[in-house]
Motif scaffolding. Structure first.
Motif, PDB file in Angstrom:
ATOM      1  N   ALA A  20       0.811  -1.217   0.000  1.00 54.83           N
ATOM      2  CA  ALA A  20       0.000   0.000   0.000  1.00 54.83           C
ATOM      3  C   ALA A  20       0.845   1.268   0.000  1.00 54.83           C
ATOM      4  N   HIS A  21       2.167   1.148  -0.149  1.00 56.91           N
ATOM      5  CA  HIS A  21       3.028   2.334  -0.157  1.00 56.91           C
ATOM      6  C   HIS A  21       2.545   3.310  -1.239  1.00 56.91           C
ATOM      7  N   PRO A  22       2.282   4.566  -0.870  1.00 52.21           N
ATOM      8  CA  PRO A  22       1.619   5.497  -1.793  1.00 52.21           C
ATOM      9  C   PRO A  22       2.561   6.180  -2.775  1.00 52.21           C
ATOM     10  N   SER A  23       3.050   5.438  -3.753  1.00 55.77           N
ATOM     11  CA  SER A  23       3.859   6.040  -4.809  1.00 55.77           C
ATOM     12  C   SER A  23       3.426   5.467  -6.152  1.00 55.77           C
ATOM     13  N   ALA A  24       3.643   6.251  -7.203  1.00 56.33           N
ATOM     14  CA  ALA A  24       3.266   5.797  -8.546  1.00 56.33           C
ATOM     15  C   ALA A  24       4.077   4.570  -8.949  1.00 56.33           C
ATOM     16  N   ILE A  25       5.367   4.559  -8.585  1.00 55.73           N
ATOM     17  CA  ILE A  25       6.229   3.416  -8.920  1.00 55.73           C
ATOM     18  C   ILE A  25       5.695   2.148  -8.263  1.00 55.73           C
ATOM     19  N   VAL A  63       2.926  -3.163  -8.092  1.00 53.42           N
ATOM     20  CA  VAL A  63       1.909  -4.047  -7.510  1.00 53.42           C
ATOM     21  C   VAL A  63       0.954  -4.551  -8.592  1.00 53.42           C
ATOM     22  N   GLU A  64       0.562  -3.655  -9.487  1.00 54.06           N
ATOM     23  CA  GLU A  64      -0.346  -4.037 -10.564  1.00 54.06           C
ATOM     24  C   GLU A  64       0.312  -5.059 -11.493  1.00 54.06           C
ATOM     25  N   ALA A  65       1.561  -4.824 -11.850  1.00 59.35           N
ATOM     26  CA  ALA A  65       2.272  -5.740 -12.753  1.00 59.35           C
ATOM     27  C   ALA A  65       2.467  -7.100 -12.105  1.00 59.35           C
ATOM     28  N   TYR A  66       2.805  -7.113 -10.827  1.00 60.69           N
ATOM     29  CA  TYR A  66       3.020  -8.388 -10.136  1.00 60.69           C
ATOM     30  C   TYR A  66       1.708  -9.162 -10.015  1.00 60.69           C
ATOM     31  N   GLN A  67       0.647  -8.460  -9.679  1.00 63.22           N
ATOM     32  CA  GLN A  67      -0.673  -9.098  -9.568  1.00 63.22           C
ATOM     33  C   GLN A  67      -1.074  -9.726 -10.905  1.00 63.22           C
ATOM     34  N   THR A 123      -1.375 -12.665  -7.367  1.00 66.93           N
ATOM     35  CA  THR A 123      -1.376 -12.434  -5.936  1.00 66.93           C
ATOM     36  C   THR A 123      -0.716 -11.091  -5.633  1.00 66.93           C
ATOM     37  N   ARG A 124      -0.798 -10.657  -4.382  1.00 64.56           N
ATOM     38  CA  ARG A 124      -0.274  -9.353  -3.986  1.00 64.56           C
ATOM     39  C   ARG A 124       1.230  -9.415  -3.751  1.00 64.56           C
ATOM     40  N   ALA A 125       1.938  -8.399  -4.183  1.00 69.31           N
ATOM     41  CA  ALA A 125       3.383  -8.322  -3.945  1.00 69.31           C
ATOM     42  C   ALA A 125       3.671  -8.131  -2.461  1.00 69.31           C
ATOM     43  N   ASN A 126       4.832  -8.640  -2.034  1.00 73.07           N
ATOM     44  CA  ASN A 126       5.236  -8.441  -0.640  1.00 73.07           C
ATOM     45  C   ASN A 126       6.716  -8.065  -0.565  1.00 73.07           C
TER      46      ASN A 126
END
Length: 389
Positions: free
Chosen positions: A278-283, A288-292, A297-300
């Motif tokens: 949930a880190h609030p940056s565009a990067i 997160v979107e690409a990994y999902q 699944t969600r990146a960690n």
């Protein structure tokens, strides 16, 4: 066990040194990813590998005129197997770089790596002392001391003056406990009990009951992320949350990937860590979107450690003009700084260790999903041993 393993490798050491240089100058740069891909620590290794593969997919497999090839090897969560695989990667596979995994692998393999002059990017181990074992080690994961020390400072400032520590009984857990203890006691806190839990097949219930009986304000816990859901579930089943006992610790206990399936169990857990999905940056949102999309699944934090490990390798190869000479690559890596999905990070120019922000996070529901919501930032945190030198 490590000393015996190292002694047995003595005969092979000359061959390691002779063959390691063969990877240099080739059009293919082999990166030996020696990770736990089976047994009890498999989840962590798979996540690091997935992050590395995502970086290669996004940036292409060619850098500085060299084609990157990931050679994946499973150490089966065994330190002895890991040391053997490192030797084979250097002598037989002729890897130019190693993606480092478990603490035990790296401790046992350090003499081989040093003699062969093979740059090793630590993408998983979080034990502080590992970085000292070879001048060819650099790290993109974290040290538990960074998060454990910061959460101790936060606890005191937040009025949490009595805790129980509960950690898995292996090197990272022991280091986490020691760092928290030293900073917390020095600041005036009281630790009612120190509890260590077996790493293999743990049943947390009796240990949690001991912790509850000590009546602390909070439990400081370090449990590997693969076991965190079981731990927190038993924390709730034993009624510690209803007894008003808070759960705090490094971010392993609120792993982003596991949060998605945790329901309300983790809500309210406060941790200190270097990464949140949930880190609030565009990067980070793009990451997160690409990994999902790629993995479902969600990146960690393990994923981003592998991702940043490959970034460091790519940028070092660019800086060295494609040279895979060990000293040249390590020199290129040290001092490097960039904006990661985790936030700003760098490699300490002296030690090769990671320097990054540590965030205090609380598990809250965001759009109906539990997430690690950052609410305080400690900037450019070095490993505490380094900071005290």
């Amino acid at each position: 066990m490590w000393n015996k393993a190292i002694a047995r490798s003595g005969i092979a050491l000359a061959a390691v040194v002779a063959l390691a240089g063969a990877a240099a100058g080739q059009d293919i740069v082999k990166v030996g990813m020696i990770m736990p891909l089976s047994d009890n620590l498999a989840a962590a290794g798979k996540q690091v590998l997935a992050g590395a593969r995502l970086y290669v997919a996004e940036h292409g497999s060619v850098v500085a005129g060299k084609r990157i090839e990931l050679l994946v090897r499973d150490d089966t969560s065994s330190f002895e197997v890991g040391r053997r695989l490192m030797q084979e990667a250097i002598t037989n596979d002729k890897v130019a770089i190693i993606g480092g995994g478990l603490t035990g692998d790296l401790m046992a393999g350090a003499p081989l790596i040093t003699e062969a002059k093979v740059p090793t990017v630590i993408m998983l181990s979080s034990t502080s002392a590992v970085i000292d074992k070879s001048p060819y080690f650099v790290r993109t994961s974290c040290t538990l001391a960074q998060s454990s020390g910061i959460v101790a400072d936060w606890a005191i400032k937040s009025g949490i003056n009595k805790v129980v520590t509960l950690v898995s009984d292996f090197a990272p857990g022991q280091e986490s406990e020691a760092t928290f203890k030293n900073r917390y006691l020095a600041a005036g806190g009281a630790i009612a009990e120190y509890i260590r839990v077996p790493l293999q097949n743990p049943d947390f219930a009796p240990f949690l009951q001991r912790a509850r009986d000590a009546a602390p304000q909070a439990i400081f816990a370090f449990i590997p992320s693969a076991q965190a859901n079981t731990f927190v579930k038993q924390f709730v089943e034993r009624g510690l949350d209803k007894a008003g006992i808070k759960l705090i610790g490094p971010g392993d206990i609120s792993d982003d990937e596991l949060l998605a399936s945790s329901g309300d169990t983790m809500l309210g857990t406060v941790t200190a860590h270097f990464y949140s999905a949930a880190h609030p940056s565009a990067i980070n949102r793009a990451f997160v979107e690409a990994y999902q999309k790629q993995n479902g699944t969600r990146a960690n934090f393990m994923v981003v450690s592998g991702y940043d490990g490959m970034h460091l390798i790519y940028e070092a190869l660019k800086k060295s003009g494609g040279s895979t000479d060990g000293k040249t690559l390590v020199a290129a890596m040290k001092g490097m700084a960039w904006e990661s999905p985790r936030g700003p990070m760098s490699i300490d120019p002296e030690t090769g260790d990671v320097v990054h922000n540590i965030y205090i996070r609380k598990v809250e529901k965001v759009s109906g999903e539990p997430e690690n919501v950052e609410f305080a930032t400690f900037e450019a945190v070095k490993d505490f041993r380094t900071a005290q030198r």
